[in-house]
Design an enzyme around this catalytic site. Structure first.
Site, mmCIF file in Angstrom:
data_model
loop_
_atom_site.group_PDB
_atom_site.id
_atom_site.type_symbol
_atom_site.label_atom_id
_atom_site.label_comp_id
_atom_site.label_asym_id
_atom_site.label_seq_id
_atom_site.Cartn_x
_atom_site.Cartn_y
_atom_site.Cartn_z
ATOM 1 N N HIS A 155 0.645 -1.413 0.243
ATOM 2 C CA HIS A 155 0.053 -0.012 -0.091
ATOM 3 C C HIS A 155 1.105 1.015 0.030
ATOM 4 O O HIS A 155 1.524 1.683 1.021
ATOM 5 C CB HIS A 155 -0.898 0.109 1.229
ATOM 6 C CG HIS A 155 -2.095 1.189 1.027
ATOM 7 N ND1 HIS A 155 -3.696 0.951 1.468
ATOM 8 C CD2 HIS A 155 -1.578 2.678 0.821
ATOM 9 C CE1 HIS A 155 -4.353 2.273 1.242
ATOM 10 N NE2 HIS A 155 -3.003 3.301 0.808
ATOM 11 N N HIS A 157 1.095 5.448 -1.761
ATOM 12 C CA HIS A 157 1.517 6.597 -2.522
ATOM 13 C C HIS A 157 2.132 7.096 -2.917
ATOM 14 O O HIS A 157 3.205 7.606 -1.846
ATOM 15 C CB HIS A 157 0.151 7.768 -0.920
ATOM 16 C CG HIS A 157 -0.784 7.107 -0.879
ATOM 17 N ND1 HIS A 157 -1.912 6.916 -1.674
ATOM 18 C CD2 HIS A 157 -1.389 6.829 0.162
ATOM 19 C CE1 HIS A 157 -3.393 6.850 -1.103
ATOM 20 N NE2 HIS A 157 -2.530 6.164 0.473
ATOM 21 N N LYS A 241 -9.367 -0.598 -7.048
ATOM 22 C CA LYS A 241 -9.155 0.395 -4.687
ATOM 23 C C LYS A 241 -10.690 0.760 -4.606
ATOM 24 O O LYS A 241 -11.288 1.865 -5.725
ATOM 25 C CB LYS A 241 -8.252 1.635 -5.084
ATOM 26 C CG LYS A 241 -7.687 2.630 -3.386
ATOM 27 C CD LYS A 241 -7.650 1.701 -1.780
ATOM 28 C CE LYS A 241 -7.928 1.885 -1.295
ATOM 29 N NZ LYS A 241 -6.453 3.278 -0.724
ATOM 30 N N HIS A 279 -10.448 1.250 1.309
ATOM 31 C CA HIS A 279 -11.075 2.019 2.427
ATOM 32 C C HIS A 279 -11.768 2.214 3.300
ATOM 33 O O HIS A 279 -12.710 2.506 2.638
ATOM 34 C CB HIS A 279 -10.559 3.462 1.695
ATOM 35 C CG HIS A 279 -9.663 4.272 3.220
ATOM 36 N ND1 HIS A 279 -9.010 4.600 3.048
ATOM 37 C CD2 HIS A 279 -10.772 5.066 4.349
ATOM 38 C CE1 HIS A 279 -8.600 6.289 4.384
ATOM 39 N NE2 HIS A 279 -10.392 5.846 4.991
ATOM 40 N N HIS A 317 -4.795 -0.531 6.061
ATOM 41 C CA HIS A 317 -5.052 0.054 6.549
ATOM 42 C C HIS A 317 -4.985 0.007 7.998
ATOM 43 O O HIS A 317 -5.579 0.920 8.529
ATOM 44 C CB HIS A 317 -4.289 1.273 6.283
ATOM 45 C CG HIS A 317 -5.519 1.783 5.495
ATOM 46 N ND1 HIS A 317 -6.673 1.702 5.817
ATOM 47 C CD2 HIS A 317 -5.186 2.470 4.483
ATOM 48 C CE1 HIS A 317 -7.320 2.447 4.814
ATOM 49 N NE2 HIS A 317 -6.178 2.928 4.164
ATOM 50 N N ASP A 391 1.321 2.914 3.601
ATOM 51 C CA ASP A 391 0.115 3.746 3.199
ATOM 52 C C ASP A 391 0.849 4.973 3.776
ATOM 53 O O ASP A 391 0.260 5.995 3.626
ATOM 54 C CB ASP A 391 -0.866 4.065 4.290
ATOM 55 C CG ASP A 391 -1.659 4.764 4.386
ATOM 56 O OD1 ASP A 391 -2.146 4.938 2.918
ATOM 57 O OD2 ASP A 391 -3.010 5.043 5.028
HETATM 58 N N1 LIG Z 1 -3.257 7.359 4.369
HETATM 59 C C1 LIG Z 1 -3.468 8.584 4.842
HETATM 60 O O1 LIG Z 1 -4.004 9.508 5.524
HETATM 61 N N2 LIG Z 1 -4.078 9.523 3.310
HETATM 62 C C2 LIG Z 1 -3.693 8.688 1.948
HETATM 63 C C3 LIG Z 1 -5.237 8.165 1.610
HETATM 64 C C4 LIG Z 1 -5.294 7.438 2.497
HETATM 65 O O2 LIG Z 1 -5.228 5.991 2.097
HETATM 66 O O3 LIG Z 1 -6.277 7.318 2.991
HETATM 67 C C5 LIG Z 1 -2.993 9.720 0.636
HETATM 68 O O4 LIG Z 1 -3.492 9.317 0.514
HETATM 69 O O5 LIG Z 1 -2.780 11.327 1.241
#
Ligand SMILES: NC(=O)N[C@@H](CC(=O)O)C(=O)O
Length: 490
Positions: A155, A157, A241, A279, A317, A391
């Site tokens: 996971h 970003h 997702k 999510h 998460h 995450d």
């Molecule tokens: N985890 C987070 O708090 N933020 C994530 C989005 C997500 O996975 O909820 C993001 O893209 O910033």
């Protein structure tokens, strides 16, 4: 000893299947010359004479590694090391050697312990000293390393543009693969967009082909079953997702009608064996933010799994005891969960300690310590349903430290150190490798990584921030000291 430091390294291949014969071993190493001093051969002859069978096993491991050390990978000379090895009874005033066994033996592919035998203070003594105390009256250090199969991040970003260029190496240096979340602006809703995003990631990797991004699609009310077929055929998309609309960062285009408009897509996902990455929070403003995950399980996840029992689901998460209990109750291989470093390591106090702490703010939000403890217990129990998903969610510092700060913790640089710390503190380092490197690929039906990564038990300081062209990013645990520094073998 002759005015020099003596080092020797004992390399124990404490493979899981060898661990039981190590049980009960109780050794201490004394570095100072004592009435009886031994050369290497004499030492092991002595052991043979005086050691029990179990003890001899240890000694034999030692013989191998000393010879390896002599072949030249050691800092110092070993021609005729003079030391004494005594077996002793459990007790006394410092950390016994058998704690090493308790903490590491069943687990670890390999552990390296370095003993420094100082006879002169001319070399820095405290480098590489592990957490073991010095024995009274003699100085030596213990250095520990864990070698595990290379982990993946299930996971992640990565963003795009400048931010992507800045963060990519932190992941690529450590992880073999990562599930790349699609919540860009605009979101990655089609296979064509996923392929284009993948291309820009590969470009940002600048020729590092050892890291593989596993792409995902962003589910909307308008996603078509045909898009799922395309995604499967592309060979680069590994999941879809589900962001409930409004639940988190860039989720405004997310799903509003899962059980209506999205049902044909979900059915096609079952046909294509395409995992749904969830999510898991309701967006109902009446529901307290700390309860949104729990309520999501009852309102959405349970009915969904009842309707589509063959749908592969990753609850992303997880943050609550209800979530881990729920995942544990589901069929292995059908439902799994990722777990972040922050939800294993922090609780909601960390949001407010000494003032508002925006860099610890993410969604789902940190919960009470009892939830954290429940997650740690499940994850360190060795349950195959749980695997590593950081995450890691970078936001520019200004977008975190402002009147309406973004949710997301940037943890890629510290994730492995924190996971290892949590497992170590739970006395479960033997379960770390499955969590970081096996359970994820097994769930996704992908091969496990063949490279290894070594975590060195050495203190390192987390940078305060990482600068990039248009600003900076503050990592989790910024400025703190951590241990278990990862090194990827080449
Ligand atoms: N985890 C987070 O708090 N933020 C994530 C989005 C997500 O996975 O909820 C993001 O893209 O910033």
């Amino acid at each position: 000893m002759s005015g020099e430091w003596w080092w020797f390294r004992m390399k124990m291949a404490w493979m899981a299947n060898r661990s039981c014969r190590m049980s009960g071993v109780e050794w201490r190493w004394f570095s100072r010359p004592t009435p009886t001093s031994f050369g290497r051969k004499a030492l092991f002859d002595h052991l043979k004479k005086n050691g029990s069978a179990e003890r001899l096993n240890v000694a034999h491991e030692g013989v191998h590694s000393m010879q390896m050390a002599e072949d030249g990978d050691i800092d110092g000379k070993l021609d005729n090391p003079v030391f004494e090895l005594r077996s002793i009874e459990p007790k006394v005033d410092d950390v016994p050697f058998n704690q090493i066994h308790e903490r590491f033996a069943p687990a670890v592919a390999q552990m390296i312990i370095t003993f420094a035998l100082p006879s002169s203070p001319s070399r820095p003594y405290n480098s590489n000293i592990g957490h073991f105390k010095r024995f009274k009256g003699c100085g030596y250090g213990v250095r520990m390393e864990l070698s595990i199969a290379q982990p993946d991040d299930w996971h992640l970003h990565l963003r795009d543009g400048e931010l992507l260029k800045t963060v990519i190496s932190h992941s690529a240096k450590q992880f073999g693969r990562a599930i790349i979340m699609p919540n860009l602006r605009p979101p990655v809703t089609t296979t064509a967009a996923a392929v284009a995003y993948r291309d820009s990631i590969m470009k940002a990797l600048q020729g590092n082909t050892d890291f593989t991004p596993l792409m995902t699609l962003y589910l909307t009310d308008k996603t078509s079953p045909h898009e799922i077929k395309l995604a499967r055929e592309s060979g680069v998309v590994y999941g879809v997702k589900l962001y409930p609309a409004g639940a988190t960062t860039n989720s405004q285009d997310g799903v509003t009608d899962l059980f209506g408009k999205c049902m044909p897509v979900l059915e096609e996902m079952v046909n294509q064996n395409m995992p749904l990455l969830v999510h898991g929070e309701v967006t109902d403003p009446q529901i307290d933010i700390f309860d949104r995950e729990r309520v999501f399980i009852d309102r959405i996840l349970k009915p969904l799994i009842q309707r589509l029992p063959k749908l592969k689901v990753v609850m992303e998460h997880v943050t609550t005891m209800e979530a881990v209990k729920f995942v544990e109750s589901c069929e292995e291989g059908c439902v799994a969960a990722t777990v972040t470093p922050q939800h294993l390591y922090l609780n909601r106090n960390s949001l407010f300690q000494g003032g508002l702490q925006p860099h610890n703010y993410c969604l789902p939000v940190l919960k009470r310590v009892t939830h954290r403890q429940a997650i740690v217990a499940s994850v360190t129990s060795g349950n195959k349903r749980f695997f590593l998903g950081t995450d890691s969610a970078p936001h520019d510092r200004q977008r975190k430290e402002c009147a309406c700060g973004c949710a997301g913790v940037y943890n890629s640089p510290v994730a492995l150190s924190i996971y290892a710390k949590v497992f170590e503190e739970a006395g479960a380092l033997d379960k770390l490798e499955a969590f970081t490197s096996f359970n994820g690929p097994d769930f996704y039906g992908l091969p496990r990584n063949t490279r290894t990564i070594t975590l060195k038990k050495t203190t390192w300081k987390v940078p305060e921030s990482y600068a990039y062209a248009s600003g900076s990013i503050v990592p989790m645990s910024a400025g703190e000291s951590l241990e278990w520094l990862p090194y990827l073998s080449s």
